[in-house]
Design a protein around this motif. Structure first.
Motif, PDB file in Angstrom:
ATOM      1  N   UNK A 189       4.849  52.460   6.502  1.00  0.00           N
ATOM      2  CA  UNK A 189       4.574  50.664   6.583  1.00  0.00           C
ATOM      3  C   UNK A 189       5.222  49.701   5.676  1.00  0.00           C
ATOM      4  N   UNK A 190       5.249  50.625   4.589  1.00  0.00           N
ATOM      5  CA  UNK A 190       6.218  49.615   3.677  1.00  0.00           C
ATOM      6  C   UNK A 190       7.540  49.445   3.564  1.00  0.00           C
ATOM      7  N   UNK A 191       8.665  50.452   4.131  1.00  0.00           N
ATOM      8  CA  UNK A 191      10.146  50.166   3.704  1.00  0.00           C
ATOM      9  C   UNK A 191       9.756  48.820   5.034  1.00  0.00           C
ATOM     10  N   UNK A 192       9.129  49.365   6.266  1.00  0.00           N
ATOM     11  CA  UNK A 192       9.138  48.206   7.719  1.00  0.00           C
ATOM     12  C   UNK A 192       8.732  47.502   7.041  1.00  0.00           C
ATOM     13  N   UNK A 193       7.704  47.104   6.305  1.00  0.00           N
ATOM     14  CA  UNK A 193       7.584  45.154   6.236  1.00  0.00           C
ATOM     15  C   UNK A 193       9.058  44.974   5.234  1.00  0.00           C
ATOM     16  N   UNK A 194       9.699  45.612   4.470  1.00  0.00           N
ATOM     17  CA  UNK A 194      10.255  45.379   3.561  1.00  0.00           C
ATOM     18  C   UNK A 194      11.306  44.941   4.857  1.00  0.00           C
ATOM     19  N   UNK A 195      11.684  45.980   4.732  1.00  0.00           N
ATOM     20  CA  UNK A 195      12.994  45.467   6.422  1.00  0.00           C
ATOM     21  C   UNK A 195      13.101  43.981   6.680  1.00  0.00           C
ATOM     22  N   UNK A 202      10.275  41.793   6.622  1.00  0.00           N
ATOM     23  CA  UNK A 202      10.233  39.903   5.252  1.00  0.00           C
ATOM     24  C   UNK A 202       9.271  40.335   5.285  1.00  0.00           C
ATOM     25  N   UNK A 203       8.241  40.902   6.374  1.00  0.00           N
ATOM     26  CA  UNK A 203       6.720  40.832   6.369  1.00  0.00           C
ATOM     27  C   UNK A 203       6.122  41.754   5.565  1.00  0.00           C
ATOM     28  N   UNK A 204       4.521  40.936   5.673  1.00  0.00           N
ATOM     29  CA  UNK A 204       3.431  42.105   5.394  1.00  0.00           C
ATOM     30  C   UNK A 204       2.630  42.273   6.248  1.00  0.00           C
ATOM     31  N   UNK A 205       3.450  43.228   6.486  1.00  0.00           N
ATOM     32  CA  UNK A 205       0.978  44.025   7.287  1.00  0.00           C
ATOM     33  C   UNK A 205       0.789  44.152   6.452  1.00  0.00           C
ATOM     34  N   UNK A 206       0.793  44.561   5.001  1.00  0.00           N
ATOM     35  CA  UNK A 206      -1.198  44.967   4.900  1.00  0.00           C
ATOM     36  C   UNK A 206      -1.591  44.279   5.071  1.00  0.00           C
TER      37      UNK A 206
END
Length: 81
Positions: free
Chosen positions: A50-56, A58-62
């Protein structure tokens, strides 16, 4: 109990909002499209992924989870203080 967060749908929705393709995300993750579709179908996801996807994307899914916890904490304080 509140309905669970459909994190896979949230990721897919953000991908579409950005007008990105599943193939693009798969390349960025170093995987294939089928693995991405499995992510989209999931209600849970590994935090490192989830962190990797958030970075890719550029959206904070957390924040989806944090907002829910903050709302629950507010409700608890109203009821028990």
């Amino acid at each position: 109990m509140a309905e669970p967060i459909n994190i896979g749908k949230a990721i897919h929705d953000e991908l579409l909002r950005q007008e990105r393709t599943v193939a693009w995300l798969a390349r960025k993750l170093g995987t294939n499209r089928m693995a991405c579709y499995r992510i989209f179908d999931s209600y849970s996801i590994d935090t490192l992924l989830l962190e990797r996807i958030s970075i890719i994307l550029n959206f904070d899914f957390f924040i989806l989870y944090s907002n829910r916890l903050n709302n629950k904490n507010d409700m608890w304080q109203m009821c028990y203080t």
